[in-house]
Design a protein around this motif. Structure first.
Motif, PDB file in Angstrom:
ATOM      1  N   LEU A 122      -8.115  -2.034 -10.033  1.00 40.14           N
ATOM      2  CA  LEU A 122      -7.295  -2.693 -10.865  1.00 40.14           C
ATOM      3  C   LEU A 122      -8.461  -3.241 -11.935  1.00 40.14           C
ATOM      4  N   ASN A 123      -9.413  -2.956 -11.968  1.00 38.33           N
ATOM      5  CA  ASN A 123     -10.663  -3.458 -12.611  1.00 38.33           C
ATOM      6  C   ASN A 123     -10.698  -4.845 -12.456  1.00 38.33           C
ATOM      7  N   ILE A 124     -10.562  -5.546 -11.436  1.00 42.83           N
ATOM      8  CA  ILE A 124     -10.855  -6.985 -11.226  1.00 42.83           C
ATOM      9  C   ILE A 124     -12.283  -6.654 -10.240  1.00 42.83           C
ATOM     10  N   GLY A 125     -13.233  -6.373 -10.572  1.00 44.23           N
ATOM     11  CA  GLY A 125     -14.292  -6.259  -9.957  1.00 44.23           C
ATOM     12  C   GLY A 125     -15.795  -6.564 -10.539  1.00 44.23           C
ATOM     13  N   VAL A 126     -16.963  -6.045  -9.986  1.00 45.93           N
ATOM     14  CA  VAL A 126     -18.243  -6.291 -10.490  1.00 45.93           C
ATOM     15  C   VAL A 126     -18.446  -5.839 -11.867  1.00 45.93           C
ATOM     16  N   GLY A 127     -17.477  -4.692 -12.333  1.00 42.66           N
ATOM     17  CA  GLY A 127     -17.420  -4.249 -13.640  1.00 42.66           C
ATOM     18  C   GLY A 127     -18.642  -3.389 -13.721  1.00 42.66           C
ATOM     19  N   HIS A 128     -18.399  -2.550 -14.990  1.00 46.30           N
ATOM     20  CA  HIS A 128     -19.407  -1.396 -15.211  1.00 46.30           C
ATOM     21  C   HIS A 128     -20.736  -2.018 -15.832  1.00 46.30           C
ATOM     22  N   PRO A 129     -21.707  -1.508 -15.394  1.00 45.44           N
ATOM     23  CA  PRO A 129     -22.123  -0.335 -14.662  1.00 45.44           C
ATOM     24  C   PRO A 129     -22.421  -0.402 -13.377  1.00 45.44           C
ATOM     25  N   HIS A 130     -22.167  -1.487 -12.721  1.00 40.47           N
ATOM     26  CA  HIS A 130     -22.303  -1.795 -11.151  1.00 40.47           C
ATOM     27  C   HIS A 130     -21.514  -0.895 -10.361  1.00 40.47           C
ATOM     28  N   PRO A 131     -22.130  -0.150  -9.473  1.00 38.58           N
ATOM     29  CA  PRO A 131     -21.322   0.561  -8.596  1.00 38.58           C
ATOM     30  C   PRO A 131     -20.151  -0.146  -7.716  1.00 38.58           C
ATOM     31  N   ASP A 132     -18.927   0.414  -7.739  1.00 37.11           N
ATOM     32  CA  ASP A 132     -17.933  -0.347  -6.657  1.00 37.11           C
ATOM     33  C   ASP A 132     -17.113   0.842  -6.218  1.00 37.11           C
ATOM     34  N   LEU A 133     -16.659   0.676  -5.096  1.00 43.95           N
ATOM     35  CA  LEU A 133     -15.840   1.848  -4.393  1.00 43.95           C
ATOM     36  C   LEU A 133     -14.471   2.093  -4.974  1.00 43.95           C
ATOM     37  N   GLY A 134     -13.876   0.574  -5.343  1.00 46.12           N
ATOM     38  CA  GLY A 134     -12.668   0.782  -5.795  1.00 46.12           C
ATOM     39  C   GLY A 134     -12.605   1.291  -7.150  1.00 46.12           C
ATOM     40  N   ARG A 135     -13.530   0.747  -7.910  1.00 45.21           N
ATOM     41  CA  ARG A 135     -13.579   1.573  -9.433  1.00 45.21           C
ATOM     42  C   ARG A 135     -13.784   3.014  -9.315  1.00 45.21           C
ATOM     43  N   LEU A 136     -14.805   3.315  -8.473  1.00 47.30           N
ATOM     44  CA  LEU A 136     -14.883   4.868  -8.272  1.00 47.30           C
ATOM     45  C   LEU A 136     -13.670   5.630  -7.896  1.00 47.30           C
ATOM     46  N   VAL A 137     -12.701   5.058  -7.318  1.00 46.59           N
ATOM     47  CA  VAL A 137     -11.307   5.681  -6.981  1.00 46.59           C
ATOM     48  C   VAL A 137     -10.689   5.616  -8.258  1.00 46.59           C
ATOM     49  N   ASN A 138     -10.810   4.541  -8.825  1.00 52.08           N
ATOM     50  CA  ASN A 138      -9.916   4.566 -10.315  1.00 52.08           C
ATOM     51  C   ASN A 138     -10.603   5.787 -11.273  1.00 52.08           C
ATOM     52  N   PHE A 139     -11.967   5.704 -11.366  1.00 53.50           N
ATOM     53  CA  PHE A 139     -12.593   6.606 -12.319  1.00 53.50           C
ATOM     54  C   PHE A 139     -12.156   8.050 -11.823  1.00 53.50           C
ATOM     55  N   ALA A 140     -12.071   8.339 -10.603  1.00 52.06           N
ATOM     56  CA  ALA A 140     -11.440   9.601  -9.990  1.00 52.06           C
ATOM     57  C   ALA A 140     -10.194   9.998 -10.476  1.00 52.06           C
ATOM     58  N   VAL A 141      -9.261   8.960 -10.296  1.00 56.79           N
ATOM     59  CA  VAL A 141      -7.874   9.045 -10.742  1.00 56.79           C
ATOM     60  C   VAL A 141      -7.894   9.450 -12.108  1.00 56.79           C
ATOM     61  N   GLY A 142      -8.595   9.226 -12.769  1.00 55.99           N
ATOM     62  CA  GLY A 142      -8.424   9.068 -14.402  1.00 55.99           C
ATOM     63  C   GLY A 142      -9.019  10.681 -14.837  1.00 55.99           C
ATOM     64  N   LYS A 143      -9.614  11.332 -13.759  1.00 58.43           N
ATOM     65  CA  LYS A 143     -10.283  12.859 -14.032  1.00 58.43           C
ATOM     66  C   LYS A 143      -9.478  13.889 -13.076  1.00 58.43           C
ATOM     67  N   MET A 144      -8.084  13.686 -13.076  1.00 59.02           N
ATOM     68  CA  MET A 144      -7.497  14.294 -11.938  1.00 59.02           C
ATOM     69  C   MET A 144      -7.297  15.837 -12.386  1.00 59.02           C
ATOM     70  N   GLN A 145      -7.496  16.125 -13.685  1.00 54.79           N
ATOM     71  CA  GLN A 145      -7.121  17.410 -14.238  1.00 54.79           C
ATOM     72  C   GLN A 145      -7.954  18.447 -13.732  1.00 54.79           C
ATOM     73  N   GLY A 146      -9.319  18.043 -13.321  1.00 52.97           N
ATOM     74  CA  GLY A 146     -10.159  18.951 -12.990  1.00 52.97           C
ATOM     75  C   GLY A 146     -10.557  18.712 -11.583  1.00 52.97           C
ATOM     76  N   LEU A 147     -11.619  19.774 -11.067  1.00 53.98           N
ATOM     77  CA  LEU A 147     -12.004  19.624  -9.592  1.00 53.98           C
ATOM     78  C   LEU A 147     -12.853  18.302  -9.461  1.00 53.98           C
ATOM     79  N   ASN A 148     -13.407  17.777 -10.491  1.00 50.03           N
ATOM     80  CA  ASN A 148     -14.211  16.698 -10.193  1.00 50.03           C
ATOM     81  C   ASN A 148     -13.460  15.565  -9.550  1.00 50.03           C
ATOM     82  N   GLY A 149     -12.418  15.290 -10.420  1.00 49.83           N
ATOM     83  CA  GLY A 149     -11.583  14.113  -9.909  1.00 49.83           C
ATOM     84  C   GLY A 149     -11.069  14.015  -8.514  1.00 49.83           C
ATOM     85  N   TRP A 150     -10.665  15.339  -8.094  1.00 48.28           N
ATOM     86  CA  TRP A 150     -10.275  15.475  -6.565  1.00 48.28           C
ATOM     87  C   TRP A 150     -11.291  15.251  -5.604  1.00 48.28           C
ATOM     88  N   PHE A 151     -12.353  15.821  -5.982  1.00 49.14           N
ATOM     89  CA  PHE A 151     -13.570  15.594  -5.166  1.00 49.14           C
ATOM     90  C   PHE A 151     -14.130  14.302  -4.962  1.00 49.14           C
TER      91      PHE A 151
END
Lengths: 339, 341
Positions: free
Chosen positions: A277-306
């Motif tokens: 929910l974007n309550i985290g260490v913030g971009h650009p620092h890697p964070d598992l939860g934000r990675l999931v969020n990022f993936a959810v935003g790219k679900m139209q392609g294979l990238n997101g699913w993977f």
């Protein structure tokens, strides 16, 4: 009876049959009993789940905190951009960008390496969770023990605070508090050092995190306070200090340890939840939860699913491993399994 | 620490020139309770005006059914509970309101043995730590060190001194109770309050522990207040017995007076309730069945507290509280119509 400490001996005057019937198995050499803690440790070592998950946890810690080493070996870190591996609409070339130098591919957008994002994200997540678990357990144990031991109005006030905390909706408070904290400390959602934003997340998790341990410790201390060995200590002239630290504390560390080992996966989950929910260490620092969020935003392609499967799976693995290990610790420390 | 002839008759002991070791007068404990929403403060009158004496080297039994205030009394005698009113004189000193250092030094002379050997030993401490705790807490360093003293104590109570480093869970109930006894003896007390020390144990173990206590009493010249509900155990151990009912003492007497010629109807009923194996199958021979329940100690009956269940009760019992007076058997009983023999 004059001297306080005059030795009393002559055991021969005790009826011999008493001695015989009550002496255990005639071992004459110096016998050392096993303390409940030692027995718990032995049980833990015998438990297969504990051994497997314990080894997994060591592996996870090594993977997460060996990031500088992996960076050196692997050749890239989590922050490096790879625009040359992206097509014109910023989608990775090839199958999600998997290649010999990027084993799990790269991210859509700037082309950061996914494997290093995962490892570094694990480090972020584990650091915050473990610090939170330690602090929450310590704060909760101290507050709970104070309430339980002192009782009376202190207990009433602390209980009231705990009730208030439990009635507050965690997510709404976090969502409301985080932007305010950002505004106050950094003047807006700008990019900021990893440690500071990590501390902010830790703070939010801690506001609610101590409550469970406090309740648990309070209950334990109240039940111990009424036990006869406490009265025996009092009847021998022991003060509060002795009673708290020598009599009560050795009996509550087991449930506190269990509460700690269950708190770690809990905080891993909550931290990922907030980061999503974007309550985290913030971009650009890697964070598992934000990675999931990022993936959810790219679900139209294979990238997101993977990416979703990989990052979600990592969170799942962390929580499951720590939970199973926590269960094993609880089983080992369960006083009911004492003879 | 002289080897007194333990068989000495109670009268002689009580007549010790130094006077009784403990004298209790008008000892009272009320626990406040609040009933209902608009609380009118009420009191549970757990103990209501006890009077008794314990002679030097004597074992006084305190018997009565559950809830009559025995344990509360025991807790007050060692000052784990603060009396609401009354006075406890121990060894010539009023100990009712002691505080701080003087309370601590009292606690070295007056110790307690607990009922439940499973909850009276800290499961995380070794036997050595448990028995040595009173020494450590009072910063006493016996000659030869704490460890030596603890091992002597373990030997004294019939345990293997090599078990110093073991933990309570490795012992049976009887052995645990011995550990508790060793702890109570660590400070060389003059008097021990034993709060149902054997009621949690098997019958076979009960006898061993009782015999151990008796040996210790003789050897160390200890005085005892022995709280129990088992009449046969009390008969075996105690020189004099005080019978309690609903926070009051109804009768005090020696073994013969209490067990063979009970003066108070309650004592008589209590004794007749003890099952006798040798009389199984016989038609109920003189067994007195008390009707009804023990009244609530929040609002005890007027006059004699036993009158609601007594077959002898009259108008007088409801209006006048019977004082403790000497009866025809020589015992002291609080009854308007004591039994005669």
């Amino acid at each position: 009876m004059t001297g306080m400490i005059e030795p009393i001996t002559d055991p021969g005057s005790i009826e011999p049959e008493v001695v015989v019937t009550e002496t255990v198995d005639g071992k004459q050499q110096s016998v050392h009993g096993r303390s409940p803690g030692q027995m718990a440790w032995i049980r833990l070592k015998r438990d297969r789940t504990a051994r497997v998950t314990g080894a997994l946890i060591l592996g996870i810690l090594l993977a997460a905190y060996g990031v500088p080493l992996w960076t050196a070996i692997y050749g890239t870190d989590a922050y490096a951009h790879n625009p040359d591996l992206l097509d014109r609409s910023s989608v990775p070339l090839g199958f999600v960008g998997v290649s010999g130098s990027h084993w799990l591919g790269i991210l859509q957008g700037n082309g950061e390496d996914v494997l290093m994002q995962l490892l570094t994200g694990m480090r972020t997540s584990l650091t915050i969770s473990i610090i939170c678990a330690i602090l929450a357990t310590a704060i909760g144990a101290i507050i709970g023990a104070t309430a339980g031991f002192l009782g009376g109005w202190v207990d009433a006030v602390i209980n009231w605070i705990i009730d208030v905390m439990l009635s507050l909706p965690f997510l709404i408070v976090a969502l409301a508090a985080f932007p305010i904290m950002q505004e106050v400390f950094f003047g807006g959602p700008s990019e900021r050092p990893l440690i500071l934003s990590g501390l902010m997340v830790t703070g939010i998790l801690l506001i609610f995190g101590w409550v469970g341990t406090a309740r648990l410790t309070r209950g334990q201390v109240i039940s111990l306070r009424e036990r006869e060995f406490i009265e025996a200590a009092r009847a021998s002239g022991a003060g509060n200090w002795h009673i708290i630290f020598k009599q009560i504390l050795p009996n509550v560390w087991a449930p506190i340890l269990v509460s700690f080992s269950m708190a770690v996966p809990g905080f891993v989950g909550f931290q990922a939840y907030l980061a999503f929910l974007n309550i985290g260490v913030g971009h650009p620092h890697p964070d598992l939860g934000r990675l999931v969020n990022f993936a959810v935003g790219k679900m139209q392609g294979l990238n997101g699913w993977f990416l979703l499967v990989i990052s979600g799976g990592t969170i799942f693995l962390l929580v499951l491993t720590f939970n199973l290990f926590g269960d094993a610790v609880r089983d080992a420390l369960n006083p009911k399994s004492n003879r | 620490m002289t080897q007194t002839d333990a068989a000495a008759i109670p009268e002689q002991r009580a007549a010790d020139a130094r006077g009784p070791i403990m004298k209790v007068s008008k000892l009272t404990k009320h626990f406040p309770v609040r009933a209902g929403l608009l609380a009118t403060k009420q009191n549970v009158r757990a103990v209501d005006g006890l009077e008794f004496e314990v002679g030097r080297g004597e074992a006084l039994g305190l018997v009565g059914e559950s809830g009559c205030g025995k344990t509360t009394t025991g807790r007050m005698l060692v000052r784990l509970l603060k009396p609401t009113a009354g006075e406890i004189v121990f060894d010539g000193k009023d100990i009712t309101h002691l505080k701080g250092g003087s309370l601590r030094s009292l606690r070295q002379e007056l110790q307690i043995i607990f009922q439940d050997p499973y909850s009276s030993l800290n499961p995380r401490h070794t036997v050595g730590a448990i028995v040595g705790m009173p020494l450590k807490v009072n910063k006493i360093n016996p000659p030869g060190g704490v460890k030596k003293r603890v091992q002597e104590l373990l030997e004294l109570v019939g345990l293997n001194p090599e078990h110093y480093n073991r933990f309570p869970h490795e012992f049976s109930g009887g052995q645990r109770q011995r550990i508790g006894i060793a702890r109570a003896l660590a400070l060389n007390p003059k008097m021990i309050i034993a709060d149902e020390p054997v009621s949690a144990l098997d019958v076979s173990i009960q006898a061993q522990v009782i015999n151990l206590l008796r040996e210790l009493q003789r050897e160390l010249d200890l005085s005892f207040v022995f709280i129990a509900h088992d009449l046969s155990v009390v008969r075996h151990f105690c020189d004099r017995i005080a019978v309690m009912y609903l926070g009051k003492i109804v009768e005090v007497g020696d073994r013969v007076q209490i067990y063979e010629k009970p003066s108070h109807p309650y004592t008589k009923a209590l004794l007749s309730a003890v099952p006798d194996v040798s009389k199984i199958g016989d038609k109920a021979t003189g067994r007195i069945r008390l009707e009804g329940d023990v009244p609530t100690p929040i609002n005890p009956p007027s006059g004699c507290r036993f009158r609601t269940r007594c077959w002898k009760a009259t108008e007088k019992c409801a209006t006048e509280e019977p004082p403790l007076v000497t009866t025809s058997t020589g015992a002291t009983a609080a009854c308007h119509y004591p039994e005669t023999y």
